[in-house]
Scaffold this active site. Structure first.
Site, PDB file in Angstrom:
ATOM      1  N   ASP A 259       0.810  -1.225   0.000  1.00  0.00           N
ATOM      2  CA  ASP A 259       0.000   0.000   0.000  1.00  0.00           C
ATOM      3  C   ASP A 259       0.839   1.268   0.000  1.00  0.00           C
ATOM      4  O   ASP A 259       0.451   2.291   0.557  1.00  0.00           O
ATOM      5  CB  ASP A 259      -0.979   0.015   1.194  1.00  0.00           C
ATOM      6  CG  ASP A 259      -1.807  -1.243   1.237  1.00  0.00           C
ATOM      7  OD1 ASP A 259      -2.356  -1.594   0.179  1.00  0.00           O
ATOM      8  OD2 ASP A 259      -1.889  -1.880   2.294  1.00  0.00           O
TER       9      ASP A 259
ATOM     10  N   LYS B  45       2.090   1.896  -5.081  1.00  0.00           N
ATOM     11  CA  LYS B  45       2.656   1.273  -6.296  1.00  0.00           C
ATOM     12  C   LYS B  45       1.694   1.395  -7.471  1.00  0.00           C
ATOM     13  O   LYS B  45       2.115   1.594  -8.595  1.00  0.00           O
ATOM     14  CB  LYS B  45       2.937  -0.214  -6.069  1.00  0.00           C
ATOM     15  CG  LYS B  45       4.083  -0.502  -5.125  1.00  0.00           C
ATOM     16  CD  LYS B  45       4.363  -1.999  -5.047  1.00  0.00           C
ATOM     17  CE  LYS B  45       3.205  -2.808  -4.512  1.00  0.00           C
ATOM     18  NZ  LYS B  45       2.830  -2.532  -3.122  1.00  0.00           N
TER      19      LYS B  45
ATOM     20  N   LYS C 224      -0.408   3.738  -8.306  1.00  0.00           N
ATOM     21  CA  LYS C 224      -0.287   5.036  -8.968  1.00  0.00           C
ATOM     22  C   LYS C 224       1.039   5.124  -9.734  1.00  0.00           C
ATOM     23  O   LYS C 224       1.076   5.603 -10.868  1.00  0.00           O
ATOM     24  CB  LYS C 224      -0.363   6.177  -7.950  1.00  0.00           C
ATOM     25  CG  LYS C 224      -0.014   7.484  -8.635  1.00  0.00           C
ATOM     26  CD  LYS C 224       0.230   8.677  -7.782  1.00  0.00           C
ATOM     27  CE  LYS C 224       1.083   9.658  -8.588  1.00  0.00           C
ATOM     28  NZ  LYS C 224       0.957  11.031  -8.194  1.00  0.00           N
TER      29      LYS C 224
ATOM     30  N   THR D  74      -6.089 -11.719   4.208  1.00  0.00           N
ATOM     31  CA  THR D  74      -7.177 -11.079   3.462  1.00  0.00           C
ATOM     32  C   THR D  74      -8.282 -12.092   3.150  1.00  0.00           C
ATOM     33  O   THR D  74      -9.310 -11.724   2.596  1.00  0.00           O
ATOM     34  CB  THR D  74      -6.657 -10.481   2.139  1.00  0.00           C
ATOM     35  OG1 THR D  74      -6.085 -11.544   1.365  1.00  0.00           O
ATOM     36  CG2 THR D  74      -5.595  -9.419   2.396  1.00  0.00           C
TER      37      THR D  74
ATOM     38  N   ARG E  65     -10.431  -2.823   5.731  1.00  0.00           N
ATOM     39  CA  ARG E  65      -9.967  -2.659   7.116  1.00  0.00           C
ATOM     40  C   ARG E  65      -9.198  -1.346   7.271  1.00  0.00           C
ATOM     41  O   ARG E  65      -8.424  -0.974   6.384  1.00  0.00           O
ATOM     42  CB  ARG E  65      -9.014  -3.799   7.499  1.00  0.00           C
ATOM     43  CG  ARG E  65      -9.690  -5.139   7.652  1.00  0.00           C
ATOM     44  CD  ARG E  65      -8.693  -6.213   8.026  1.00  0.00           C
ATOM     45  NE  ARG E  65      -7.837  -6.589   6.896  1.00  0.00           N
ATOM     46  CZ  ARG E  65      -6.915  -7.553   6.948  1.00  0.00           C
ATOM     47  NH1 ARG E  65      -6.707  -8.224   8.061  1.00  0.00           N
ATOM     48  NH2 ARG E  65      -6.198  -7.846   5.879  1.00  0.00           N
TER      49      ARG E  65
ATOM     50  N   ARG F 109      -6.199   0.814   8.114  1.00  0.00           N
ATOM     51  CA  ARG F 109      -4.778   0.435   8.180  1.00  0.00           C
ATOM     52  C   ARG F 109      -4.159   0.991   9.455  1.00  0.00           C
ATOM     53  O   ARG F 109      -4.499   2.096   9.876  1.00  0.00           O
ATOM     54  CB  ARG F 109      -4.031   0.978   6.962  1.00  0.00           C
ATOM     55  CG  ARG F 109      -4.493   0.341   5.676  1.00  0.00           C
ATOM     56  CD  ARG F 109      -3.701   0.858   4.483  1.00  0.00           C
ATOM     57  NE  ARG F 109      -4.243   0.327   3.241  1.00  0.00           N
ATOM     58  CZ  ARG F 109      -4.399   1.019   2.115  1.00  0.00           C
ATOM     59  NH1 ARG F 109      -4.034   2.283   2.063  1.00  0.00           N
ATOM     60  NH2 ARG F 109      -4.899   0.446   1.049  1.00  0.00           N
TER      61      ARG F 109
ATOM     62  N   LEU G 130       3.562  12.408   0.325  1.00  0.00           N
ATOM     63  CA  LEU G 130       4.273  13.449   1.084  1.00  0.00           C
ATOM     64  C   LEU G 130       3.301  14.556   1.506  1.00  0.00           C
ATOM     65  O   LEU G 130       3.433  15.142   2.578  1.00  0.00           O
ATOM     66  CB  LEU G 130       5.431  14.021   0.239  1.00  0.00           C
ATOM     67  CG  LEU G 130       6.344  15.017   0.956  1.00  0.00           C
ATOM     68  CD1 LEU G 130       7.002  14.392   2.179  1.00  0.00           C
ATOM     69  CD2 LEU G 130       7.425  15.563   0.019  1.00  0.00           C
TER      70      LEU G 130
END
Ligand code: IMP
Ligand code: MG
Length: 409
Positions: free
Chosen positions: A12, A15, A17, A127, A281, A283, A310
């Site tokens: 997550d 990657k 994008k 999962t 869920r 994170r 960022l």
């Protein structure tokens, strides 16, 4: 050229994008590991796509995508995803290929996966997509591969129930099946982007075992799952977030704690939209962990880092990052091998001034506030790896590129 994009944390990292962004320069995008446990969010203009199996390169017209050798593929999920693409006008026919050596996830594996995990003394929080069962059966030499659907001897040996489920897919996937190693050989003059799944710390060998997934998330997996030699990998791009997240159970030394950090965890989760794409869920969130990031740089041979999210820190007056662990009274900046050491590790935090202005419209490094550039510079020095792409938002254009990995040498 062969370019590998991997996650340098617990998955997550963004990657999806970055692969979508880099797909522009690729002829083929090949996913080399994992299954529908992964979840990628890609935003293109006002459209949000959520993908689990198909590489996000499929959203760029004319690119071919490959579900590689190392994957475990749930055909029901695959056709749900293809159906979604079709409904939204993405023409995929002829552009989604499937390795003849990939393993198949059968519906009953999902139930088995959930039951096994619930029986564990310390559940992993899988999962529930049957991924671990598929990889276990593969290692046990009892898995079912794509090619088996067309091998009369194997086909006859399957149970009546499995044959009944798989029968319709034999025709449906026939035109997609390829020998990946051969395809890579024929495409050796092309640009191939190898897309990793999950992240280094969820890798079966390099991750926080046993709290890991069961595929190969590290860069070397691109060679195995892509049917090429390791020396044919030209560049490895490691994607990481400005902070850390983890879904499911397992050690997380820099996780935010209420007593120390107040509601920072909730704030970051909301701004960063940190909810699992596959399971929904929430994170777990924490500080950027430079100890594990440098470990990821080393164990993957990361040439260049890509920093995402960022902008999530835009409103913060101050930022902290973990630069060492205190384990049993001793300070270390090496990533420990055992869960007990990691669970007992206290993060040593370093403070950085925040920039307190939006950076989502910055398109060059020079436009970033000095405090943001300082944070990035510290990461580069600590990891001894350059950060050459910075993402400041979900959209494709919200990406700052110092050096395009496709032209890197
Ligand atoms: P499994 O892969 O479903 O067996 O789950 C094993 C562990 O990996 C669990 O903690 C999951 O939450 C985690 N996991 C699996 N895939 C992903 C992913 O794509 N992103 C983040 N965590 C994941
Ligand atoms: Mg994901």
């Amino acid at each position: 050229m062969n370019l590998v994009v991997i996650g340098a944390q617990w998955g997550d990292e963004g990657k999806g994008k970055i692969v979508d962004f880099l797909a522009e320069g690729a002829d083929i995008v090949l996913r080399y590991s994992g299954g529908a446990n992964a979840g990628h969010t890609v935003v293109i203009e006002d459209q949000t796509y959520k993908l689990h199996l198909i590489p996000s390169g499929v959203l760029t017209p004319e690119k071919r995508t490959v579900l590689g050798i190392g994957m475990v593929v749930d055909l029901e999920n695959l056709f749900e995803e293809l159906g979604m693409l079709e409904e939204r006008g993405v023409a995929w026919q002829g552009r989604v290929l499937l390795s003849d050596r990939a393993h198949l996830v059968l519906p009953r594996y999902r139930q088995m996966d959930k039951e096994r995990d619930a029986e564990r003394r310390f559940p992993l929080g899988t999962t529930g997509r049957g991924i671990g069962i598929s990889y276990a059966l593969k290692a046990y030499r009892e898995g079912i591969r794509v090619a088996d659907l067309y091998d009369p001897a194997v086909w006859r040996g399957l149970s009546a129930q499995d044959r009944e489920y798989l029968e319709p897919y034999r025709k449906r996937i026939e035109g997609m099946v390829v020998d990946v190693s051969r395809l890579m050989h024929e495409s050796r003059k092309s640009n191939v982007l190898f897309e990793g799944a999950q992240g280094t710390l969820l890798d079966l060998d390099h991750g926080t075992y046993p709290f890991v997934s069961s595929g190969i998330s590290c860069a070397a997996g691109a060679a195995i799952g892509g049917g090429i030699g390791p020396q044919q990998i030209d560049q490895v791009v490691g994607v990481f977030k400005a902070y850390s997240t983890r879904v499911g159970n397992g050690p997380f030394p820099s996780e935010f704690r209420k007593e120390r950090d107040g509601n920072l965890g909730d704030v970051i989760r909301e701004i960063g939209r940190e909810y699992g794409v596959t399971t929904g869920r929430p994170r777990r969130c924490g500080y950027l962990d430079l100890v594990s990031l440098r470990y990821a740089c080393r164990s993957n041979g990361i040439d260049t880092l890509c920093l995402t999210h960022l902008d999530v820190y835009d409103a913060m007056g101050e930022i902290q990052a973990c630069v060492a662990y205190r384990v049993g009274g001793e300070e270390t900046d090496e990533f420990p091998a055992t869960v007990s050491a990691l669970e007992g590790a206290q993060p040593v935090l370093r403070r950085f001034p925040g920039w307190q202005k939006p950076i989502t419209e910055c398109r060059r490094e020079s436009e970033l506030p000095a405090a943001a550039r300082d944070y990035v510079r510290f990461i580069e020095e600590y990891t001894q790896t350059p950060v050459e792409i910075t993402s400041v938002g979900y959209r494709r254009d919200q990406t700052i590129v110092r050096q395009d990995p496709w032209t890197r040498s």
